[in-house]
Design an enzyme around this catalytic site. Sequence first.
Site, PDB file in Angstrom:
ATOM      1  CG  ASP A 118      -1.885   1.102   1.295  1.00 41.12           C
ATOM      2  OD1 ASP A 118      -2.738   1.170   0.394  1.00 41.12           O
ATOM      3  OD2 ASP A 118      -1.805   1.920   2.231  1.00 41.12           O
ATOM      4  CD  GLU A 139      16.896 -13.376   3.105  1.00 41.66           C
ATOM      5  OE1 GLU A 139      16.429 -14.148   3.984  1.00 41.66           O
ATOM      6  OE2 GLU A 139      17.379 -12.261   3.368  1.00 41.66           O
TER       7      GLU A 139
END
Length: 548
Positions: free
Chosen positions: A209, A264
């Site tokens: 957002d 990752e």
Amino acid sequence: MTPSSPRHDDRHDWWRGATLYQIYPRSFMDASGDGIGDLVGITEKLDHVASLGVDAVWLSPICTSPMDDFGYDVSDYRDVDPMFGTLDDFRALIERAHELGLRVIIDQVLSHSSDRHPWFAESRRGRSNAKADWYVWADPRPDGSAPNNWLAAFGGPAWTFDSRRCQYYLHNFLPSQPDLNFHHPEVREAQLDNLRFWLELGVDGFRFDTANFYFHDRSLADNPPSPDWYRRRGHPRSYQLLTHNTDQPENLAYLERIRALLDEYPGSTSVGEIGGSNPLPTMAAYTQGESRLHMAYTFDLLDSTGEAAALYRVLSRFAEFGDDAWPCWALSNHDVVRSATSWGEERALLALTVLCSLRGSLCLYQGEELGLPEAELAYADLQDPFGINLWPEVKGRDGCRTPMVWNETTNGGFCPADVTPWLPVDARHLPLAVERQEADPDSLLNRVRRLLKLRAINDTLRQGEQQVIAPSELPEDVFGVIRRRGERRLLCLAHLGRGETPAGIAPDALATGIEGWHSLELPGMPTPDMEGRGLTLVPGSAAWLELR
């Protein structure tokens, strides 16, 4: 932890050209019978989402919140609000989604929290505690007024005076949504840790957002006034350019930290919401290369009403920033008028056909596959603070957030008939319910399924390059792009005129080296009238031509 997830395959770039489906949890399906949608309800209806042929679901905020702004005011970044269920319900949702081949992306509201978050409660106690500088605080001007002229999205100044600290705090949105201070390294690390929490639970990515609002200009300089043409009635911030409270250079470095974290977890992705006064270059900058956001969107297409010239302006301007950026285009979401209303209910399929022709990833909003128009609500029914504050000039966002309609019974099957839903179901939506459209092979729902499948199996559409055709090369009201992948070329045309005048088009004039073409069968679209080396499109129709 190694969750059973579709992301653990060799296609870690699944997001490139993917179709996302946005679910607004309060309004999707109520399984508990309290009139508010929940996670169990979403899980029960994931088969419908999977049947559309989309690649992922995006869940609007589910974290613990006082719900002043319906989840965009977070009070606990690591738990599900009880209104929606529990973390176990969320784990079950992820498991079922992955069984169906759907990834799960969740909203993350990093730029601001709720004023009832423990961080803010500690920060406002004084100027010397451990979190005193975790939010944006500033002294009054000598006359006691706000530190600068910045305006809030929902009206009024972007500053509120706090009598405990005798300082103002910044809130770009509601006063109950104080902005976090991302210049503070501990804030940056805390939010990265919160993202890791959800990645470890098995989510496949995040929708961020207000992704360009994280940092503010430390000098707190006044924003400059906007030009007259930019000012739009009913939008409080349109009177100034958001120069100093958005798009700060430090934001790019933080996005790179976020991307490093996502890397990752191979196959995880990100999509950023870009607002502000000049969002297209920011959208491009935030998605360039392999070290920032994967995708982003602005409101340029979300605010469109289906005019060919306006679409050309948006897409050609975005193309100016180069091919090394990846958009996520949408025509509807929880913040704007539904596309079936803005484009016209009779053109709902045409709108999605145009969307599917564009380079980038796509996002459909719940109910868009049904052609739901914007709901009409009385002032007494409003929940959205934006609409309540600015009525009647602005009706707010409730009209696009009303409950999904699953059948034609009372409340549309969203919740029990004897329960009052949090927003009323528009009676015009009931004949468009899922159950009714399922039974009709030629319904909009089934045509949208065929359209999405056609795009999904066409690599030229999913990942090909794009040339936006200038209006001067096309008849009036016709929009067109040429998609290219290797030796394959696809000419996508749409007659967006609202009259009755057909348009004659000569593909030879739009692309070089054409020996011929083959028209793909578009769901719900008339076959273009082809004669000699040209074709004719009637208003409200589209054509996709494979060029040879």
